[in-house]
Design an enzyme around this catalytic site. Structure first.
Site, PDB file in Angstrom:
ATOM      1  N   ARG A 123      -4.055  -9.933   4.657  1.00 26.39           N
ATOM      2  CA  ARG A 123      -4.391 -10.011   3.240  1.00 26.39           C
ATOM      3  C   ARG A 123      -3.193  -9.503   2.449  1.00 26.39           C
ATOM      4  O   ARG A 123      -2.831  -8.325   2.561  1.00 26.39           O
ATOM      5  CB  ARG A 123      -5.640  -9.156   2.973  1.00 26.39           C
ATOM      6  CG  ARG A 123      -6.099  -9.125   1.526  1.00 26.39           C
ATOM      7  CD  ARG A 123      -7.327  -8.220   1.379  1.00 26.39           C
ATOM      8  NE  ARG A 123      -7.782  -8.148  -0.003  1.00 26.39           N
ATOM      9  CZ  ARG A 123      -7.284  -7.318  -0.914  1.00 26.39           C
ATOM     10  NH1 ARG A 123      -6.316  -6.484  -0.602  1.00 26.39           N
ATOM     11  NH2 ARG A 123      -7.751  -7.330  -2.147  1.00 26.39           N
ATOM     12  N   LYS A 171       0.814  -1.223   0.000  1.00 32.63           N
ATOM     13  CA  LYS A 171       0.000   0.000   0.000  1.00 32.63           C
ATOM     14  C   LYS A 171       0.842   1.265   0.000  1.00 32.63           C
ATOM     15  O   LYS A 171       2.009   1.262   0.384  1.00 32.63           O
ATOM     16  CB  LYS A 171      -0.989  -0.030   1.165  1.00 32.63           C
ATOM     17  CG  LYS A 171      -2.167  -0.943   0.818  1.00 32.63           C
ATOM     18  CD  LYS A 171      -3.341  -0.814   1.737  1.00 32.63           C
ATOM     19  CE  LYS A 171      -4.475  -1.697   1.180  1.00 32.63           C
ATOM     20  NZ  LYS A 171      -5.568  -1.849   2.128  1.00 32.63           N
TER      21      LYS A 171
HETATM   22  C1  8Y7 Z   1      -8.214  -4.122   1.446  1.00 32.56           C
HETATM   23  C2  8Y7 Z   1      -9.257  -4.905   0.935  1.00 32.56           C
HETATM   24  C3  8Y7 Z   1      -8.272  -3.835  -0.689  1.00 32.56           C
HETATM   25  C4  8Y7 Z   1      -8.004  -4.138   2.855  1.00 32.56           C
HETATM   26  C5  8Y7 Z   1      -9.838  -5.695   3.017  1.00 32.56           C
HETATM   27  C6  8Y7 Z   1      -5.294  -2.991  -2.123  1.00 32.56           C
HETATM   28  C7  8Y7 Z   1     -10.229  -5.312  -1.324  1.00 32.56           C
HETATM   29  C8  8Y7 Z   1      -6.539  -2.256  -2.202  1.00 32.56           C
HETATM   30  N1  8Y7 Z   1      -7.608  -3.466   0.413  1.00 32.56           N
HETATM   31  N2  8Y7 Z   1     -10.063  -5.679   1.698  1.00 32.56           N
HETATM   32  N3  8Y7 Z   1      -9.286  -4.701  -0.410  1.00 32.56           N
HETATM   33  N4  8Y7 Z   1      -8.844  -4.936   3.589  1.00 32.56           N
HETATM   34  N5  8Y7 Z   1     -10.609  -6.446   3.822  1.00 32.56           N
HETATM   35  O1  8Y7 Z   1      -4.257  -2.285  -2.228  1.00 32.56           O
HETATM   36  O2  8Y7 Z   1      -7.153  -3.464   3.426  1.00 32.56           O
HETATM   37  O3  8Y7 Z   1      -5.242  -4.229  -1.988  1.00 32.56           O
HETATM   38  S1  8Y7 Z   1      -7.992  -3.275  -2.323  1.00 32.56           S
END
Ligand code: 8Y7
Length: 272
Positions: A254, A220
């Site tokens: 994640r 990020k």
């Molecule tokens: C997150 C996410 C994304 C996160 C959860 C990226 C879909 C942006 N970020 N879902 N999604 N938490 N639960 O850079 O921080 O992966 S998208």
């Protein structure tokens, strides 16, 4: 603590790794829908080999500035991938805030919903209540297209906490048991660097809510701001961030880089 996730019960006594599988045209060169699907399935299988505990499959980018896609377009992207992964032995999470996509994905075998909108879309609570899928309730401020313009909070940790409490209550009231819930402070979703750092530093206050905490920090922009590195050079900072999150109580991380994150977590596990 166990997370009830469709036919799975995920043991959260050790941290779990959710591998990111994006099915979006901008992730690949212009190979067309079929190649896009095949690439996503192959990537999913690689992440399983690397030690992923859950796969998060998404067909709409929710990155800052990203434009929404139609229900049909999102279904066309993710459904063939979910169907192509029917034989796998780990849970599939569908990354979507759209009730119709949630329903189709769960019918095709997904056992978790990762909802950046925390089931606030019309009909989303009811859709989930009809299933036994797990759901991740994430905090964000604003919509992806504009959320990074002017993020503002009086007291971010308190406000995110209050929001997540409210969404847990709404989910329970709709009939979704707390054993199916996960919460996420939503790093980068309507937050400045200072906001993100305050959330990470105080992550433990979210674990006190009593529902497992999921954290997404992988690659990020806050890591770019800290290290000065662009998105392709954020592997080390991503693993460092995942380890900090787990040490502060996160149950699920994640990530894009499953193998490296699993290695990092093994070092932590070795002393616990
Ligand atoms: C997150 C996410 C994304 C996160 C959860 C990226 C879909 C942006 N970020 N879902 N999604 N938490 N639960 O850079 O921080 O992966 S998208």
């Amino acid at each position: 603590m166990f997370l009830h996730c469709g036919k799975f019960k995920i043991d959260l006594s050790t941290p779990k790794v959710m591998g990111i599988v994006n099915v979006t045209p901008d992730s690949f060169s212009d190979g067309g829908r079929n190649l896009e699907v095949e690439a996503a399935i192959a990537h999913a299988r690689l992440l399983i080999d690397e030690g992923a505990d859950i796969l998060d499959i998404g067909g709409e980018s929710t990155r800052p500035g990203a434009a929404p896609v139609s229900d049909q377009e999102e279904l066309d992207r993710v459904m063939p991938v979910i169907e192509g992964l029917r034989d796998i032995s780990i849970p599939i999470s569908i990354d979507s805030y759209k009730p119709e996509v949630m329903r189709a994905a769960i019918a095709a075998g997904a056992s978790m919903v990762n909802d950046v909108n925390a089931l606030q879309s019309d009909g989303a609570l009811n859709e989930l209540a009809k299933t036994n899928a797990a759901v991740c309730l994430m905090h964000k401020q604003g919509a992806p297209q504009t959320m990074q313009h002017h993020p503002q909070y009086q007291e971010i940790v308190f406000e995110v906490n209050t929001f997540l409490h409210g969404r847990i209550s709404a989910a329970k009231a709709a009939g979704i048991g707390s054993e199916r819930l996960v919460i996420d402070p939503g790093f980068g979703f309507g937050k400045t660097l200072e906001h993100n750092l305050a959330l990470l530093k105080n992550l433990q206050s979210f674990t006190l809510i009593g529902v497992p905490v999921l954290v997404g920090l992988s690659r990020k922009s806050m890591l770019g701001a800290i290290t000065g590195r662009d998105v392709g050079q954020r592997l080390v900072s991503s693993v460092a961030a995942a380890l900090i999150a787990v040490q502060r109580g996160a149950s699920i991380v994640r990530v894009h880089d499953v193998r490296e994150t699993v290695d990092g977590l093994r070092v932590l596990q070795a002393i616990e």
